[in-house]
Design a protein around this motif. Structure first.
Motif, short mmCIF file in Angstrom:
data_model
loop_
_atom_site.label_atom_id
_atom_site.label_comp_id
_atom_site.label_asym_id
_atom_site.label_seq_id
_atom_site.Cartn_x
_atom_site.Cartn_y
_atom_site.Cartn_z
N ASP A 188 0.84 -1.21 0.00
CA ASP A 188 0.00 0.00 0.00
C ASP A 188 0.87 1.26 0.00
OD1 ASP A 188 -2.42 -1.40 -0.02
OD2 ASP A 188 -2.46 -1.58 2.16
N THR A 192 0.99 4.04 -3.01
CA THR A 192 0.78 5.46 -2.68
C THR A 192 1.92 6.32 -3.23
OG1 THR A 192 -0.46 4.85 -0.73
CG2 THR A 192 0.49 7.05 -0.74
N HIS A 195 1.53 6.72 -6.90
CA HIS A 195 0.50 7.73 -7.20
C HIS A 195 1.07 9.15 -7.02
CE1 HIS A 195 -4.03 8.85 -6.64
NE2 HIS A 195 -3.36 9.84 -7.16
N SER A 213 -5.68 2.23 7.41
CA SER A 213 -6.70 2.80 8.29
C SER A 213 -6.97 1.88 9.48
CB SER A 213 -8.00 3.01 7.52
OG SER A 213 -7.81 3.96 6.51
N THR A 267 -5.12 11.65 2.36
CA THR A 267 -6.44 11.22 1.87
C THR A 267 -7.02 12.28 0.94
OG1 THR A 267 -6.83 9.90 3.84
CG2 THR A 267 -8.78 10.56 2.61
N GLU A 268 -6.84 13.54 1.33
CA GLU A 268 -7.34 14.62 0.48
C GLU A 268 -6.55 14.70 -0.83
OE1 GLU A 268 -7.29 18.01 3.09
OE2 GLU A 268 -9.10 17.32 4.13
N GLY A 271 -7.52 11.36 -2.81
CA GLY A 271 -8.95 11.24 -3.09
C GLY A 271 -9.56 9.95 -2.56
N HIS A 272 -8.82 9.21 -1.75
CA HIS A 272 -9.41 8.02 -1.13
C HIS A 272 -8.68 7.71 0.18
CE1 HIS A 272 -5.90 5.61 -2.35
NE2 HIS A 272 -6.01 6.20 -3.52
N TYR A 273 -9.41 7.03 1.08
CA TYR A 273 -8.80 6.64 2.36
C TYR A 273 -7.81 5.51 2.13
CZ TYR A 273 -12.51 9.18 4.79
OH TYR A 273 -13.34 10.15 5.24
N PRO A 275 -6.39 1.83 2.65
CA PRO A 275 -7.15 0.61 2.93
C PRO A 275 -7.15 0.27 4.43
CG PRO A 275 -5.59 0.26 1.13
CD PRO A 275 -5.30 1.62 1.69
#
Ligand SMILES: NC(=O)c1ccc[n+]([C@@H]2O[C@H](COP(=O)([O-])OP(=O)(O)OC[C@H]3O[C@@H](n4cnc5c(N)ncnc54)[C@H](OP(=O)(O)O)[C@@H]3O)[C@@H](O)[C@H]2O)c1
Length: 289
Positions: A188, A192, A195, A213, A267-268, A271-273, A275
């Protein structure tokens, strides 16, 4: 875009090698190819490769051993990243540098945000904080990603692999239940980072917190590892897991009691939390089946 990946054989390094794919051109350097304790070699090696990004996934991560070797920990975790960042800047390259929740002392009582004042309580945390500061000073185009409790199917050892081994060997295991954090799957983290380097660094540069999370104790984590491992057929039965306190399990390095990191900022950005930790644990374990 050319990416120079330092520490390519670590837990996160190996996942980065897998997720950084074409059209990126990735050159991975293991410890054998670039030993960060040879400080003189770092600058010329980076400049020779002319990267667009330098990703530093290498670190001195032996938290207890760092109490015995603070100079070496500082060399690998602070002085070497400073040179990497300077060399990256000389190539007009940006830099990703991984850091840790252990820059905090865990006494705050709420998840740490990026602007909270660090206060490391052990040599490893101090060396990592010094690395963050050095990278910030040497290269304005930096992404510093603090993470925590990293595990993965690749790389040497981690808590999940240790629990699987002990679970197969022992009837009873004692695990600390008064240290709280967020277990985080190396894959993960790698996804990230992949990205983030596709976003314009002139807009994104800074410090980010990234963990899976959810927040649990090492004891909770051990219970979940055994439950998932039995479900997947990796173990036939679970050992009895007995919760103990940090005081019952003395270690060379002190560790934060609650080092949960707030991931609101990242997250902002993404655009997603991140996992949920248990979903990621299940996916990692299924790689071992
Ligand atoms: N592991 C965690 O729980 C955790 C928690 C929070 C933050 N982090 C941070 O996340 C990042 C990635 O950690 P990780 O879990 O992937 O660590 P890891 O599995 O221990 O990998 C670190 C890599 O750095 C390499 N390395 C160590 N000394 C070196 C040297 N002198 N020269 C070149 N390479 C050297 C290691 O090589 P060898 O394999 O040869 O030793 C290893 O490949 C690090 O910045 C770490 O501080 C980790």
């Amino acid at each position: 875009m050319k990416v120079l990946l330092i520490g390519s054989e670590g837990q996160v390094g190996q996942e980065l090698k897998r997720v950084l794919i074409e059209p990126l051109r990735v050159v991975g350097l293991s410890r054998q190819q670039l030993d960060l304790s040879n400080l003189d070699q770092i600058y010329p090696t980076v400049v020779e490769h002319r990267p667009d990004w330098v990703i530093n996934a290498a670190a001195y991560t032996a938290v207890d051993q760092a109490e015995r070797e603070p100079e070496l920990a500082s060399q690998i975790n602070a002085q070497a990243p400073a040179i990497l960042a300077k060399a990256a800047a000389a190539c007009n390259a940006a830099m990703v540098h991984l850091s840790t929740d252990y820059v905090f002392d865990g006494a705050q009582g709420r998840p740490y945000i990026e602007t909270d004042s660090p206060c490391p309580m052990n040599c490893y945390g101090k060396s990592k904080l010094a690395g963050e500061v050095a990278v910030q000073q040497a290269n304005p185009h930096h992404l510093i990603v603090r993470t925590a409790w990293v595990y993965g199917s690749h790389g040497k050892s981690n808590f999940v692999k240790t629990m699987l081994r002990l679970g197969a060997e022992r009837e009873i295991i004692k695990v600390v239940s008064d240290q709280i954090g967020a277990p985080t799957w190396a894959k993960d983290i790698a996804l990230t980072v992949a990205h983030m380097i596709n976003l314009p660094v002139s807009k994104t540069a800074g410090i980010y917190h990234y963990t899976n999370s959810g927040v649990i104790s090492w004891y909770d984590f051990a219970i979940a590892i055994f439950a998932e491992a039995i479900h997947l057929g990796l173990l036939t039965k679970a050992p009895e897991v007995i919760p103990i306190t940090t005081a019952d399990y003395p270690t060379l390095a002190r560790r934060p009691a609650n080092s949960a990191l707030s991931c609101t900022k990242i997250t902002e950005l993404l655009g997603h939390y991140p996992p949920y930790w248990r979903e990621s644990l299940r996916k990692m374990l299924s790689e071992l089946v």
